[in-house]
Scaffold this active site. Structure first.
Site, PDB file in Angstrom:
ATOM      1  CD  GLU A  81     -12.086   2.087   1.089  1.00 13.92           C
ATOM      2  OE1 GLU A  81     -12.387   0.680   1.000  1.00 13.92           O
ATOM      3  OE2 GLU A  81     -11.294   1.954   0.827  1.00 13.92           O
ATOM      4  CE  LYS A 105     -10.654   2.467   4.806  1.00 13.99           C
ATOM      5  NZ  LYS A 105      -9.394   2.413   3.424  1.00 13.99           N
ATOM      6  CD  GLU A 110      -7.028   5.468   7.368  1.00 10.66           C
ATOM      7  OE1 GLU A 110      -7.479   5.011   5.770  1.00 10.66           O
ATOM      8  OE2 GLU A 110      -6.193   5.576   7.714  1.00 10.66           O
ATOM      9  CD  GLU A 166      -2.908  -0.406   2.867  1.00  7.36           C
ATOM     10  OE1 GLU A 166      -2.637  -0.141   3.595  1.00  7.36           O
ATOM     11  OE2 GLU A 166      -3.376  -1.680   2.925  1.00  7.36           O
TER      12      GLU A 166
END
Length: 348
Positions: A319, A322, A329, A270
């Protein structure tokens, strides 16, 4: 210089994989070093078939998937996309220490899809820390999954590993040649397992979080690959570091050497930069980071010059559900949920 602040991603969240597959003409499977993580923590994301079509239409040849989600695996059949697959939540580790459970997991999620799905690595745990309750199960689960892979005669195709983050590094790991792990009793046996089985170590490497964790000492250009010259000089080998990504990765390489893996490969499982939600999180900065990272990983680091770095960008989509703070994030996507690219990126 505090380099080792981690991204808070303990869940199987599933950032998505290969990369901004929208205007690429050069991401061939055999030559590409960059993939994209496919995370599914959104309530507005495209259907699985559309996601795989987006990968394929943009020439994206590598993906990281955080759990064996059947609709995604079905959609991947025949796609020729190489896959890192995770086990889901770290809470699943304990169950997979059992040989029968590991065999069942491999049969259900790997063997039944192979060779139609091109599995490359199995990530047994994501960012498990030595003090976590699950830490004692990481290596036994890796061993059980590996044994099941061997029993299925897939050990030459699929390697078993785990994904760590840079918080495992000692605070004294500066400059990069001083890199060392702070919990050797936890990581050294894992390194030994990887060496013995010819598998790489997966590492989540985030200059963004190192930058925001030490704004006084880390300049934004150093984190974005835009410094005009060397920022950090390592006396060992007289190596010069012009960007933080290289410094973090070479620090990990030094730590792995001290842990008994002088030739162990590190795959960056990542790396990304958010477009909003925190300090330095802008579309401009994120676009700069991804563009420069894509161009940079072809050439290696000062410690490993000329060795292309297999790297997975985090992540395919924003996202929106999340459930881990901070807000950043939710904003790592290369694409918006409507499949439109956020950044004008190309692959060389």
């Amino acid at each position: 210089m505090a380099l080792f602040k981690a991204k808070d991603s303990k869940v199987s969240m599933a950032p998505i994989l290969l990369l901004l597959g929208f205007l690429i003409s050069g991401l061939e499977l055999t030559g590409a070093q960059v993939g994209v993580c496919y995370g599914r923590n959104g309530n507005n994301l495209p259907a699985e078939g559309e996601v795989i079509a987006l990968y394929k239409s943009n020439g994206i040849g590598r993906m990281r998937l955080y759990e064996p989600y059947q609709p995604t695996l079905d959609a991947l059949k025949g796609s020729n996309i190489e896959l890192i697959i995770g086990i889901g939540l770290n809470s699943n580790l304990q169950a997979l220490t059992d040989a029968a459970a590991a065999t069942d997991w491999v049969q259900k999620n790997i063997k039944s899809y192979s060779p139609d799905v091109r599995f490359k690595y199995i990530a047994v745990g994501n960012e498990v820390h030595p003090n976590d309750a699950e830490a004692k199960f990481v290596l036994p689960a890796m061993q059980s999954i590996h044994n099941a892979i061997v029993a299925a005669n897939l050990q030459d195709q699929i390697k078993v590993s785990t994904a760590i983050d840079t918080t495992l590094l000692s605070p004294d790991s500066f400059p990069p040649s001083k890199g060392a792990f702070s919990a050797s009793s936890y990581i050294n046996p894992i390194v030994s397992f990887l060496v013995n089985n010819g598998a790489p170590l997966l590492a989540n490497v985030y200059p963004y979080f190192s930058y925001t964790g030490d704004l006084q000492n880390i300049a934004l250009p150093y984190a974005l690959f835009t410094s005009p010259g060397v920022v950090v000089t390592d006396p060992e080998g007289n190596r010069g570091y012009q960007n933080l990504f290289d410094a973090l990765l070479d620090t990990l390489y030094s730590a792995v050497e001290k842990a008994g893996g002088p030739n162990l490969q590190i795959v960056v499982s990542e790396s990304g930069w958010p477009s909003e939600g925190g300090t330095g999180a802008t579309v401009e900065n994120a676009g700069t980071y991804y563009k420069n990272l894509i161009g940079h990983v072809k050439s290696g680091t000062p410690k490993k010059p000329g060795q292309a770095i297999e790297t997975y960008l985090f992540a395919m989509f924003d996202e929106n559900i999340k459930n881990v703070p901070p807000e950043v994030e939710r904003h790592f996507g290369l694409f918006s949920p409507n499949k439109q690219p956020k950044y004008q990126l190309t692959f060389g």
